[in-house]
Every structure is written in structure tokens, then in C-alpha cells.
Scaffold this active site. Structure first.
Site, short mmCIF file in Angstrom:
data_model
loop_
_atom_site.label_atom_id
_atom_site.label_comp_id
_atom_site.label_asym_id
_atom_site.label_seq_id
_atom_site.Cartn_x
_atom_site.Cartn_y
_atom_site.Cartn_z
N CYS A 99 15.76 17.69 30.97
CA CYS A 99 15.55 18.69 29.93
C CYS A 99 14.47 18.25 28.95
O CYS A 99 14.28 17.06 28.69
CB CYS A 99 16.87 18.92 29.20
SG CYS A 99 16.83 20.25 28.01
N HIS A 101 18.11 15.00 29.82
CA HIS A 101 16.98 15.43 29.02
C HIS A 101 15.80 14.48 29.26
O HIS A 101 15.98 13.38 29.77
CB HIS A 101 17.32 15.39 27.53
CG HIS A 101 18.22 16.49 27.07
ND1 HIS A 101 17.89 17.82 27.20
CD2 HIS A 101 19.45 16.46 26.48
CE1 HIS A 101 18.87 18.56 26.69
NE2 HIS A 101 19.83 17.76 26.26
N GLY A 102 14.62 14.93 28.92
CA GLY A 102 13.47 14.06 29.08
C GLY A 102 12.23 14.66 28.47
O GLY A 102 12.25 15.77 27.93
N ARG A 140 17.49 14.41 18.20
CA ARG A 140 18.58 15.37 18.31
C ARG A 140 18.46 16.13 19.62
O ARG A 140 17.47 16.82 19.87
CB ARG A 140 18.55 16.35 17.13
CG ARG A 140 19.74 17.30 17.13
CD ARG A 140 19.75 18.16 15.89
NE ARG A 140 20.90 19.06 15.89
CZ ARG A 140 21.16 19.91 14.91
NH1 ARG A 140 20.36 19.98 13.85
NH2 ARG A 140 22.22 20.70 14.98
#
Length: 485
Positions: A355, A312-313, A250
Site C-alpha cells: 500500500c 504498505h509501502g 501514520r
């Protein structure tokens, strides 16, 4: 000497060449490879085949790119091997090395001095250095070993040649001392004025430089990558905002990422890169994009490749919009010398603003602008390429958060674009610019928190973007360059 087959495999070819090289050839090759192979690895090399193995492991030599091997053989005057093993003439190499030499002029200067010194002069130099260098470093050493030890002890470097000049004077080699002086002058005035051969010429060179300064010379500064062409290359921006369809994990949408993409587009367009922004890519789409670029977009005319990943990451990876991971190591591998020969020996630059993803993203008020709201961003990307000519810039150091403004973008990208706009017109190299980025972001104070960017590099030369940009102060407030954190 037997002429080798041009369709021979790489390893058999290198083994044949190594068998033809003498011990003195090996000393010369090891010295010329300094900077391309770590000193600790060179110290373990006892045969030419071991040196070639190191160069292959670092992708300096590959089946697709034998240019460095050719240059090495040319520099040590093994024209027979150049001709018979690599089907290349001295005339072809002289033409090739006018623009594509990979061994620095500084290293070649030291090499030529070492080759010109007589045995008794080397012994005299060792005697003169007995009180300066450790005795165990002087016993049974070649002149190449002595020069490397002087560099290790910081007695000698490209901008610190006085000790070497004094040694040449002490052994009565004024010709070599003048050669060093010539190098110092050409280093100051630029490589376009390299034919200064005596004291009178030195004075003339210096006078020409004072009277006719060239703020944007056509020839690259000595020791820098060649950056020429109507466009310098491609700047690929992967801009992931929408993570609502992520299934494996998520992840929230990345508010403010558009400002980052706009700022990067503006600055790299001014730097003469072709901009290609790809939005909201899954992990597989990221890989397909990289593969497509490797095969169809990159050609031999590209001087550089830049890739900016906004997503993201977590440590060592970035996420696609589907929540699947793509290791940073995989992204860079598409463009190494083996997989993308057109970029062999050329700089590949990656900027990562990714992120953290699975931790809660709390708003963080900023002391100097307490009305703004930031979200936490990015564990660092520490899986870095082992190949030559890469630079990976990361938003933060290991195990720390970075911050992205929910409206106007990330602190890291803003600072990066600001510094590129200010420093590139001054011909400042990229590593110096990134050091300024570190300095500026480290000075910012968040409530109870700080941010420290990091970069890792295997660049072999200075990377200078030779495009004049308008002064940062002339840009109007509100333009896309003026991203705020």
C-alpha cells in the site's frame, strides 16, 4: 601443470586460471556466457580475467558456488584446469551436468557447430551473409561473432534455425545440418528422447510423440528450471494488516489483505510449496524472518523460493507494522547466490502487493461492479535484484496506484492466483502467466483510472510449476481461491 591449492582465495584462483587460457579459449568462453552476461559487457571483455570479473559481479560465479566455472572449463575441453585448479574430474562433471547444466542445449548446439567448421567454411559463410548483415559486422570476425550477429539481427534463435541449416548445406556440412534437425526434433518431443541421430530416428521420435504424448513428463521441458521433489520449496507470505502501532508514519489498517493471503496459500499449496504465513511483522521482524529462512529453512533440496509481501509501502520499500521501511533490495539480497548458496542457480520469486501508505486512501467505485469499494494500493517496488534467477512481480508500474478491495483483496493478487490456477496445468511458464495478468488487469476500467502491473526478471530459464491443478471452472463459488477485487 602445477596443481593449485584448493584453499586459494577466489580472485587469485580466477587470475591463475585466466593466465592458462588461450585466445581461442576466451572466444569460446564469451560465446558460452551469452545469456549470463549482457552482450555490451561481453564486447568490452578482452581478457579472461575481465570475463570472470563480470561473472562474479553478477554472482554467477562465487566462492561458494563454482559450478558454472567448472561447466565452462568442461565445455571448452580444458580438463587439465578442471582437474588441477578445481579438483574435479571429467567423470564427475558428466554426472553433474546430467541434471544441473546451466548452459542451454541451444547454446551448446551453436558452440559445437562453430568448433566443427573449418576456416575456409567460415569464410564461405561470411561471404554468403554479406548481403544480409552489415559489412562492418563481418570484417575480421570469428564464427562466434557471426553467430551472435545473426542472433542480434533475428536471423537465428532457438526456434528459428532454417537460416543456419541453409548455411550448413551451402558449405557442404550435411552432418551439421542433421545435428540441427536432431535438436529441432528433441526440442519438440522433450529432452527425455534426445538420442535421435539420423533421419530415421527423427521420424521415430515424432511418431512416438504422437502416439504417446506425455502431458506431465518427469523431465523438465528443455531450457526450464528443474522443479522436482515432494515439495518444491517454501512460500513465505508476509501479511501485514494492523498498523495502529506504527510510530514513524501514520498508516491505516489494510482491509481485505486476509483474502489475498488465503488465495496465495491455496494456490501455492496446490503447487506443492510449504506455506508459512507471518502476520503483522515490524521492519526488524521482517529482516529477522528473512535471515532465519536463509539460515535454517532453505536447503539444497529446495527447487524454488517464493516470497509474497502484503503490506504498505512506497517506491522501493515496504513498511513494517511499526512504520519503518525495509528496502525491497534488502529482502532479495538475503537469497542471492552469495548469501544463500543453497538457492544458487535456482529461481527466487517475489510478489509485492504494498500500500502507498501516506496518501489519503479514497474509495473508488468500479464500473463493472459499482457496489464495491476499493482503496488505493502501492507505489511500485523498483529496487530490483541484480543477481541471477530472480523475478519480482509488482502490482503496478512506476508512480501509479493499484487497488485493493476492502473485503475481498487486491485486484493484482486475485488475477495472479486465477491465472496460476488456469495456466499451470497447461505447463505454461511463469513469465507468460504474468503477461496474461498484465493483459487482464489492463482491460479493467475504473472510474477515470486504470491499473497496469509490472514484473522484472533475471531468470535464465523458463519457470514452469509442474503440478496439475483442477480447472478453475470446477471450483465452487465462495472458495478461498475465488478472491474478487
Amino acid at each position: 601443470m602445477k596443481r593449485y591449492s584448493t584453499d586459494m582465495g577466489l580472485n587469485p584462483l580466477l587470475l591463475r586460471i585466466s593466465g592458462e587460457l588461450t585466445t581461442s579459449n576466451l572466444w569460446s568462453l564469451k560465446f558460452l556466457c551469452t545469456g549470463h552476461v549482457l552482450l555490451k559487457d561481453l564486447e568490452r571483455v578482452n581478457e579472461a580475467k575481465d570475463l570472470f570479473r563480470c561473472l562474479c559481479e553478477k554472482d554467477v560465479i562465487s566462492k561458494e558456488d563454482l559450478s558454472f566455472l567448472k561447466e565452462l572449463l568442461f565445455r571448452i575441453k580444458r580438463r587439465d584446469l578442471l582437474r588441477n585448479a578445481l579438483d574435479t574430474t571429467s567423470e564427475e562433471m558428466e554426472k553433474e551436468l546430467q541434471n544441473n547444466a546451466r548452459i542451454s542445449l541451444y547454446r551448446l548446439l551453436l558452440f559445437s557447430i562453430a568448433e566443427d567448421l573449418l576456416k575456409n567454411q567460415v569464410e564461405h559463410i561470411i561471404f554468403l551473409l554479406r548481403d544480409t548483415l552489415p559489412s562492418n559486422k563481418l570484417e575480421k570476425r570469428t564464427i562466434f561473432d557471426i553467430l551472435l550477429e545473426m542472433e542480434t539481427s533475428d536471423l537465428l534463435r532457438e526456434d528459428k534455425l532454417d537460416s543456419l541449416k541453409d548455411l550448413m548445406k551451402s558449405v557442404g556440412r550435411n552432418d551439421l545440418m542433421n545435428k540441427i534437425k536432431t535438436f529441432e526434433v528433441t526440442r519438440k518431443v522433450g529432452p527425455q528422447q534426445e538420442n535421435c541421430t539420423d533421419e530415421k530416428s527423427h521420424a521415430q521420435c515424432e511418431r512416438r510423440q504422437r502416439e504417446s504424448p506425455s502431458p506431465l513428463p518427469e523431465v523438465e521441458p528443455q531450457g526450464s528450471y528443474m522443479m522436482r521433489g515432494e515439495t518444491l520449496g517454501h512460500c513465505l507470505i508476509i501479511n501485514n494488516f494492523d498498523f495502529e502501532k506504527s510510530t514513524t508514519i501514520r498508516l491505516k489498517n489494510r482491509k481485505g489483505t486476509e483474502a489475498d493471503a488465503e488465495a496465495l496459500t491455496e494456490i501455492f499449496r496446490r503447487l506443492r510449496f510449504t506455506i508459512d504465513e507471518r502476520k503483522d511483522l515490524t521492519a526488524e521482524a521482517i529482516r529477522q524472518t528473512m535471515e532465519s529462512y536463509r539460515k535454517t529453512k532453505i536447503d539444497k533440496d529446495n527447487a524454488c523460493f517464493v516470497c509474497c509481501v502484503l503490506s504498505h509501502g512506497k517506491r522501493g520499500t515496504v513498511y513494517g507494522t511499526d512504520g519503518s521501511e525495509v528496502p525491497i533490495k534488502d529482502l532479495t539480497a538475503f537469497f542471492n547466490g552469495r548469501n544463500c548458496p543453497s538457492l544458487a542457480g535456482k529461481p527466487k520469486v517475489f510478489f509485492i502487493q504494498a500500500c502507498q501508505g501516506h496518501d489519503p486512501q479514497h474509495g473508488v467505485p468500479v464500473e463493472e461492479d459499482s457496489g464495491d469499494v476499493y482503496e488505493s494500493d502501492a507505489h511500485p517496488m523498483l529496487s530490483l535484484p541484480i543477481d541471477a534467477d530472480f523475478l519480482v512481480g509488482m502490482a503496478t508500474v512506476e508512480d501509479c496506484e493499484s487497488y485493493r478491495h476492502i473485503q475481498t483483496g487486491s485486484m493484482y493478487i486475485r488475477c495472479l492466483c486465477d491465472q496460476l490456477a488456469i495456466q499451470c496445468p497447461r505447463r505454461v511458464d511463469l513469465l507468460t502467466i504474468l503477461t496474461e495478468v498484465n493483459k487482464e488487469l489492463a482491460s479493467k476500467v475504473l472510474v477515470g483510472k486504470k491499473q497496469m502491473p509490472e514484473f522484472r526478471t533475471t531468470l535464465r530459464k523458463k519457470l514452469i510449476f509442474p503440478v496439475p491443478l483442477p480447472d478453475r471452472n470446477t471450483l465452487e463459488a465462495g472458495e478461498s481461491m475465488d478472491v474478487s477485487t
